[in-house]
Motif scaffolding. Structure first.
Motif, PDB file in Angstrom:
ATOM      1  N   ASN A 176       0.842  -1.098  -0.119  1.00  0.00           N
ATOM      2  CA  ASN A 176       0.245   0.191   0.358  1.00  0.00           C
ATOM      3  C   ASN A 176       0.612   1.151   0.205  1.00  0.00           C
ATOM      4  O   ASN A 176       0.394   2.559   1.189  1.00  0.00           O
ATOM      5  CB  ASN A 176      -1.126  -0.209   1.049  1.00  0.00           C
ATOM      6  N   ASN A 177       1.722   1.104  -1.186  1.00  0.00           N
ATOM      7  CA  ASN A 177       3.263   2.188  -0.514  1.00  0.00           C
ATOM      8  C   ASN A 177       3.565   2.865   0.227  1.00  0.00           C
ATOM      9  O   ASN A 177       4.048   3.300   0.226  1.00  0.00           O
ATOM     10  CB  ASN A 177       2.149   3.007  -1.457  1.00  0.00           C
ATOM     11  N   LYS A 178       3.771   1.324   1.113  1.00  0.00           N
ATOM     12  CA  LYS A 178       4.156   1.885   2.407  1.00  0.00           C
ATOM     13  C   LYS A 178       5.300   0.299   2.407  1.00  0.00           C
ATOM     14  O   LYS A 178       5.043  -0.453   2.926  1.00  0.00           O
ATOM     15  CB  LYS A 178       3.878   2.457   3.549  1.00  0.00           C
ATOM     16  N   ILE A 179       6.477   1.046   2.859  1.00  0.00           N
ATOM     17  CA  ILE A 179       7.400   0.311   3.813  1.00  0.00           C
ATOM     18  C   ILE A 179       6.779   0.133   5.205  1.00  0.00           C
ATOM     19  O   ILE A 179       7.063   1.106   5.545  1.00  0.00           O
ATOM     20  CB  ILE A 179       9.106   0.818   3.655  1.00  0.00           C
ATOM     21  N   ASP A 180       7.338  -1.421   5.974  1.00  0.00           N
ATOM     22  CA  ASP A 180       7.371  -1.172   7.218  1.00  0.00           C
ATOM     23  C   ASP A 180       8.519  -0.356   8.531  1.00  0.00           C
ATOM     24  O   ASP A 180       9.440  -0.050   7.760  1.00  0.00           O
ATOM     25  CB  ASP A 180       7.525  -2.792   8.053  1.00  0.00           C
ATOM     26  N   SER A 181       7.935   0.600   9.061  1.00  0.00           N
ATOM     27  CA  SER A 181       8.534   1.858  10.284  1.00  0.00           C
ATOM     28  C   SER A 181       9.653   1.132   9.903  1.00  0.00           C
ATOM     29  O   SER A 181      10.623   1.553  10.537  1.00  0.00           O
ATOM     30  CB  SER A 181       7.757   2.095  10.647  1.00  0.00           C
ATOM     31  N   ARG A 182       9.473  -0.232  11.233  1.00  0.00           N
ATOM     32  CA  ARG A 182      10.329  -0.738  11.915  1.00  0.00           C
ATOM     33  C   ARG A 182      11.440  -0.960  10.702  1.00  0.00           C
ATOM     34  O   ARG A 182      13.445  -0.643  11.141  1.00  0.00           O
ATOM     35  CB  ARG A 182      10.423  -1.825  12.704  1.00  0.00           C
ATOM     36  N   ILE A 183      11.331  -1.465   9.391  1.00  0.00           N
ATOM     37  CA  ILE A 183      12.740  -1.607   8.445  1.00  0.00           C
ATOM     38  C   ILE A 183      13.153  -0.958   8.279  1.00  0.00           C
ATOM     39  O   ILE A 183      14.417  -0.545   7.962  1.00  0.00           O
ATOM     40  CB  ILE A 183      12.052  -3.205   7.484  1.00  0.00           C
ATOM     41  N   PHE A 184      12.152   0.314   7.839  1.00  0.00           N
ATOM     42  CA  PHE A 184      12.464   1.193   7.189  1.00  0.00           C
ATOM     43  C   PHE A 184      13.743   2.611   8.065  1.00  0.00           C
ATOM     44  O   PHE A 184      14.729   2.896   8.067  1.00  0.00           O
ATOM     45  CB  PHE A 184      11.246   2.867   6.581  1.00  0.00           C
ATOM     46  N   LEU A 185      13.149   2.788   9.198  1.00  0.00           N
ATOM     47  CA  LEU A 185      13.333   3.449  10.548  1.00  0.00           C
ATOM     48  C   LEU A 185      14.840   2.549  10.513  1.00  0.00           C
ATOM     49  O   LEU A 185      16.262   3.052  10.266  1.00  0.00           O
ATOM     50  CB  LEU A 185      13.271   3.319  11.988  1.00  0.00           C
ATOM     51  N   HIS A 186      15.296   1.209  10.499  1.00  0.00           N
ATOM     52  CA  HIS A 186      16.010   0.217  10.791  1.00  0.00           C
ATOM     53  C   HIS A 186      17.578   0.721  10.053  1.00  0.00           C
ATOM     54  O   HIS A 186      18.994   1.455   9.950  1.00  0.00           O
ATOM     55  CB  HIS A 186      16.312  -0.984  11.055  1.00  0.00           C
TER      56      HIS A 186
ATOM     57  N   ASP B  22       9.374   4.076  20.429  1.00  0.00           N
ATOM     58  CA  ASP B  22       8.605   3.299  20.814  1.00  0.00           C
ATOM     59  C   ASP B  22       7.640   2.014  20.416  1.00  0.00           C
ATOM     60  O   ASP B  22       6.827   1.587  20.443  1.00  0.00           O
ATOM     61  CB  ASP B  22       7.601   4.076  21.336  1.00  0.00           C
ATOM     62  N   PHE B  23       8.799   1.457  19.783  1.00  0.00           N
ATOM     63  CA  PHE B  23       8.519   0.143  19.259  1.00  0.00           C
ATOM     64  C   PHE B  23       8.461  -1.166  20.176  1.00  0.00           C
ATOM     65  O   PHE B  23       9.484  -1.386  21.005  1.00  0.00           O
ATOM     66  CB  PHE B  23       8.864  -0.441  17.472  1.00  0.00           C
ATOM     67  N   ASN B  24       7.442  -1.897  20.120  1.00  0.00           N
ATOM     68  CA  ASN B  24       7.340  -2.914  20.836  1.00  0.00           C
ATOM     69  C   ASN B  24       8.633  -3.819  21.028  1.00  0.00           C
ATOM     70  O   ASN B  24       8.558  -4.092  19.392  1.00  0.00           O
ATOM     71  CB  ASN B  24       6.778  -4.080  21.280  1.00  0.00           C
ATOM     72  N   VAL B  25       9.732  -4.109  21.895  1.00  0.00           N
ATOM     73  CA  VAL B  25      10.813  -5.082  21.640  1.00  0.00           C
ATOM     74  C   VAL B  25      10.368  -6.665  20.848  1.00  0.00           C
ATOM     75  O   VAL B  25      11.721  -6.824  20.435  1.00  0.00           O
ATOM     76  CB  VAL B  25      11.743  -5.195  23.528  1.00  0.00           C
ATOM     77  N   LYS B  26       9.639  -7.157  21.731  1.00  0.00           N
ATOM     78  CA  LYS B  26       9.414  -8.524  20.822  1.00  0.00           C
ATOM     79  C   LYS B  26       8.811  -8.488  19.766  1.00  0.00           C
ATOM     80  O   LYS B  26       9.250  -9.463  19.156  1.00  0.00           O
ATOM     81  CB  LYS B  26       8.903  -9.460  22.232  1.00  0.00           C
TER      82      LYS B  26
ATOM     83  N   ASN C 201      10.505 -10.573  16.764  1.00  0.00           N
ATOM     84  CA  ASN C 201      10.304 -11.986  15.547  1.00  0.00           C
ATOM     85  C   ASN C 201      10.291 -11.299  14.538  1.00  0.00           C
ATOM     86  O   ASN C 201       9.494 -11.371  13.381  1.00  0.00           O
ATOM     87  CB  ASN C 201       8.716 -11.779  15.938  1.00  0.00           C
ATOM     88  N   LEU C 202      10.095  -9.875  14.165  1.00  0.00           N
ATOM     89  CA  LEU C 202      10.885  -9.391  12.474  1.00  0.00           C
ATOM     90  C   LEU C 202      11.899  -9.802  12.370  1.00  0.00           C
ATOM     91  O   LEU C 202      11.685 -10.139  10.981  1.00  0.00           O
ATOM     92  CB  LEU C 202      10.305  -7.452  12.854  1.00  0.00           C
ATOM     93  N   ILE C 203      12.562  -9.538  12.876  1.00  0.00           N
ATOM     94  CA  ILE C 203      14.100  -9.669  12.451  1.00  0.00           C
ATOM     95  C   ILE C 203      14.046 -11.604  12.310  1.00  0.00           C
ATOM     96  O   ILE C 203      14.633 -12.021  11.239  1.00  0.00           O
ATOM     97  CB  ILE C 203      14.949  -9.207  14.116  1.00  0.00           C
ATOM     98  N   LEU C 204      13.722 -12.339  13.407  1.00  0.00           N
ATOM     99  CA  LEU C 204      13.434 -13.474  12.648  1.00  0.00           C
ATOM    100  C   LEU C 204      13.044 -14.101  11.461  1.00  0.00           C
ATOM    101  O   LEU C 204      13.623 -14.644  10.823  1.00  0.00           O
ATOM    102  CB  LEU C 204      13.083 -14.812  14.409  1.00  0.00           C
TER     103      LEU C 204
ATOM    104  N   THR D   8      23.076  -5.534   6.270  1.00  0.00           N
ATOM    105  CA  THR D   8      21.252  -5.754   5.359  1.00  0.00           C
ATOM    106  C   THR D   8      20.888  -6.228   6.628  1.00  0.00           C
ATOM    107  O   THR D   8      20.836  -6.558   8.133  1.00  0.00           O
ATOM    108  CB  THR D   8      22.003  -7.778   5.715  1.00  0.00           C
ATOM    109  N   PHE D   9      19.903  -6.060   6.975  1.00  0.00           N
ATOM    110  CA  PHE D   9      18.336  -6.070   8.355  1.00  0.00           C
ATOM    111  C   PHE D   9      18.421  -7.644   8.647  1.00  0.00           C
ATOM    112  O   PHE D   9      18.212  -7.581   9.673  1.00  0.00           O
ATOM    113  CB  PHE D   9      17.087  -5.725   7.610  1.00  0.00           C
ATOM    114  N   ASN D  10      17.867  -8.387   7.802  1.00  0.00           N
ATOM    115  CA  ASN D  10      18.401  -9.469   8.425  1.00  0.00           C
ATOM    116  C   ASN D  10      19.734 -10.352   9.020  1.00  0.00           C
ATOM    117  O   ASN D  10      20.320 -11.362   8.882  1.00  0.00           O
ATOM    118  CB  ASN D  10      17.752 -10.784   8.052  1.00  0.00           C
ATOM    119  N   PHE D  11      20.248  -9.161   9.835  1.00  0.00           N
ATOM    120  CA  PHE D  11      22.052  -9.676  10.471  1.00  0.00           C
ATOM    121  C   PHE D  11      21.939 -10.723  10.920  1.00  0.00           C
ATOM    122  O   PHE D  11      21.277 -11.011  12.048  1.00  0.00           O
ATOM    123  CB  PHE D  11      21.987  -8.303  10.752  1.00  0.00           C
TER     124      PHE D  11
END
Length: 469
Positions: A149-159, A211-215, A219-222, A236-239
């Motif tokens: 929907n023309n958006k990238i997951d905020s956590r991935i983009f911020l990383h 203020d993103f939830n740590v867990k 899970n996103l990284i896994l 790489t995001f999945n370091f």
């Protein structure tokens, strides 16, 4: 060679300190600075030279470097493997390999095809293939499937955004360039691993500050670990060092953080003291310089007047018999060469020491031989020896006021010094003389001797005298 060893030891000491005391502390910006600074520090300190005074001694030692004596090298030429050339060839091959490898990595990244868009004021390349998110230089790369929907997951983009804004690619390029030219330094690989890991800690910290939830973030990284795509020089995001990242996400700041920051300062100071080049200035250097100046005067005064009452030296150069007694004749060809330097019966042997300048520019009329030349002349060689000669290591005997040593060495066709030998009646004096001579010739290339326009090996000898008051 000594400089290289110092670089390896210094960098190894500082990275060991990082792994033992700093790595697990939640002070990522300081750790980033420490890693980069300690690398630059390790590669520059061994080239810094400081002058220091030797401790005063009960016996004042003075040394005199006498006129250089020439000894024609009559050693038969042998077809030996030049190991130094072989080492340089191996170094060039491995260096070229790493250089090609990094160029290929950069070309692969630049050749990635996809749609280029501007997302929240940052360059993003959306690839057709399902490419795991990573960043390089000023661009974020990821598969089109991550744009929903023309958006990238905020956590991935911020990383990935944190990698770009903190310019982590500069650190990686710096460490890779060092690895290309100093791949033989084992510490460089630990530095790279530590730097990349710390970059990920910084990026994770940047995400969790929003203020993103740590867990949920973990899970996103896994979920992203499934991807096998990996490019060198990228973040790489999945370091794959997931365990350390998860531990540091939940680690609280230690009370000893500031203490460890302060401790790192004396560690750097200690490393500086250990690995900086030290040159010694004392009466020995001044005595030698005074002697050199007297030798170079057109009308030289007597030895006692030129160098003072407390300095003794032998004024005559050994005759042909004395010079060649250590080089027994083995062939008729060698006897012929000796005839070219032996004085005729109706000629007088010159027993006055010649200056290094006259010696080095001398050309034999009989065999067209030009003697070896030290860069800057023999006086420069004497000065360098005097600066590194540690008279404090010599214990003067009550029954002996003077020590003498002869430095014999060969200048090869390549201008390197080989077959260094020191003979004398005091082992401590001989050892310090040998060390001083080696230091003076470190990273130095002589102009080799020439015979009929071709470089040849040539043996020289420098007498060294030390007197005690």
């Amino acid at each position: 060679m000594i400089v290289i060893l110092k670089i390896i030891l210094c960098s190894s000491l500082l990275i060991t300190f990082y792994y033992l005391f700093l790595q697990k502390e939640k002070m990522y910006q300081f750790n980033r600075f420490y890693l980069i600074f300690s690398l630059i520090f390790s590669y520059t300190v061994p080239f810094i030279s400081i002058e220091t005074e030797l401790p005063k001694q009960a016996n004042r030692a003075q040394t005199v470097l006498e006129a250089t004596q020439q000894i024609l090298d009559l050693t038969p030429k042998q077809e030996n493997v030049n190991w130094m050339n072989l080492v340089w060839i191996i170094y060039a091959i491995v260096t070229l390999f790493f250089l090609i490898k990094i160029i290929i990595s950069i070309v692969k990244i630049k050749n990635l095809k996809g749609e280029k868009i501007i997302y929240q004021n940052h360059n993003v390349v959306l690839t057709k293939e399902n490419l795991s998110p990573f960043s390089f230089w000023k661009t974020i790369y990821l598969g089109r499937n991550y744009l929903i929907n023309n958006k990238i997951d905020s956590r991935i983009f911020l990383h990935e955004k944190s990698h770009l804004e903190q310019r982590h690619s500069i650190d990686l390029l710096f460490i890779e360039i060092l690895k290309i030219f100093t791949w033989f330094n084992p510490a460089i690989y630990f530095y790279k691993k530590a730097i990349v890991t710390n970059h990920e800690f910084l990026a994770d910290e940047f995400v969790l500050k929003n203020d993103f939830n740590v867990k949920d973030y973990q899970n996103l990284i896994l979920d992203e670990i499934i991807s096998s795509q990996n490019y060198n020089l990228t973040h790489t995001f999945n370091f794959n060092n997931t365990k350390k990242r998860f531990i540091m996400m939940s680690t609280k700041k230690s009370k000893l953080t500031n203490v460890k920051k302060v401790i790192s300062i004396p560690i750097l100071i200690a490393a500086f003291g250990l690995f900086v080049q030290k040159t010694y200035a004392n009466n020995i250097e001044h005595a030698i310089k005074a002697t050199q100046n007297k030798f170079s005067e057109p009308e030289r005064k007597s030895t006692a007047e030129s160098i003072g009452e407390n300095i003794r030296q032998i004024k005559t150069i050994p005759t042909e018999e004395a010079i060649t007694e250590k080089l027994p004749l083995k062939t008729n060809a060698e006897e012929k060469v000796l005839d070219t330097i032996r004085p005729k019966s109706n000629q007088n042997v010159n027993t006055t020491p010649e200056t290094s300048q006259n010696r080095n520019t001398n050309i034999s009329e009989n065999d067209n031989t030009i003697l070896p030349q030290f860069p800057g002349g023999m006086n420069e060689l004497r000065t360098k020896i005097s600066k590194t000669f540690d008279g404090g290591k010599i214990n003067a005997s009550k029954n002996k006021e003077m020590y003498r040593a002869n430095i014999s060495y060969t200048v090869t066709e390549n201008g390197t010094v080989a077959d260094i030998k020191v003979s004398g009646d005091n082992e401590l004096f001989n050892n310090e003389t040998l060390l001083s001579f080696k230091r003076a010739n470190e990273n130095i290339t002589w102009k080799p001797a020439e015979k009929n326009g071709k470089p040849i090996p040539y043996t020289l000898r420098i007498p060294l005298t030390m007197s005690f008051q």
